[in-house]
Design an enzyme around this catalytic site. Sequence first.
Site, PDB file in Angstrom:
ATOM      1  N   ASP A 171      -6.075   8.718  10.075  1.00 51.92           N
ATOM      2  CA  ASP A 171      -4.712   8.333  10.410  1.00 51.92           C
ATOM      3  C   ASP A 171      -4.279   8.871  11.765  1.00 51.92           C
ATOM      4  OD1 ASP A 171      -4.264   6.953   8.014  1.00 51.92           O
ATOM      5  OD2 ASP A 171      -3.836   8.820   6.960  1.00 51.92           O
ATOM      6  N   GLU A 185       0.863  -1.174   0.000  1.00 58.00           N
ATOM      7  CA  GLU A 185       0.000   0.000   0.000  1.00 58.00           C
ATOM      8  C   GLU A 185       0.904   1.230   0.000  1.00 58.00           C
ATOM      9  OE1 GLU A 185      -2.544  -0.132   3.383  1.00 58.00           O
ATOM     10  OE2 GLU A 185      -3.694  -1.842   2.656  1.00 58.00           O
TER      11      GLU A 185
END
Length: 287
Positions: free
Chosen positions: A61, A50
């Site tokens: 995040d 990724e």
Amino acid sequence: MTTRIDQRFADLKRDGRAALVTFTMAGDPDTNTSLAILKALPKAGADVIELGMPFTDPMADGPAIQAGGLRALNAGQTMGKSLAMVRAFRKADNATPIVLMGYYNPIYIYGVARFLTDATAAGIDGLIVVDLPPEEDEELCLPALAAGLNFIRLATPTTDDKRLPAVLANTSGFVYYVSITGITGAAAPDVDKVGAAVARIKRHTKLPVAVGFGVRTARQARDIATGAEGVVVGSALVNAVKDSLNKNGKATPRTVKAVTRLVAKLARGVRGGRKRKAQPMIREQTS
């Protein structure tokens, strides 16, 4: 159409083990070092990569990946440079799947049609765009599928059986199960709860299920790999980059090695989670 992602999970299923899916932020701490990390990941043990698209407001995040994205942006990373990294990677590796992961804004600014053309030409295999729900599939998901890219959805602990069919409707490649409620790297996953959640998702789809958010150690990777087709590690690898930098935040000779050493440990953990099926023993006949 079979993508690299489809092929990789099929190969690993035949081998009887789960995939190690590694996240790295494009351009962290600079484009050249980031490319060196990208190129080194498969040899270290990554099965799927990724590649993060740096963004100024990454709402899902945690601090580690937020900081990695800011380091990349401060070093001048752009979508064009990220795609160029993938093109450079593909010159030597045409087998390892690469998934771009992040948020819709950088794609929207780049232009959806232009992005899909350039991404497929660069050698991107799939997309994870965390802030586009199924209700917005016409925006990017359906055009991406038409372009031959896998569109990978996230399922979470709060995705119940009523919501899950909508999440899975246009998902392809694999399903990314978020093992905790919250941001990346915030807590360690509860293996028993993860196992039950993965089993529930599998009742709704034949796609592989990869588990991420909070996986840091080889032991965690091993435990999760016993019930899932993939284990995703991100924040721990981004932290490995951060911890290798000098006092000015620049790469050092230790930076690439810091990441690959951790990936190698995690890969051993994942490979210990599922044992290969024993091959039938052929006995030599004597006359």
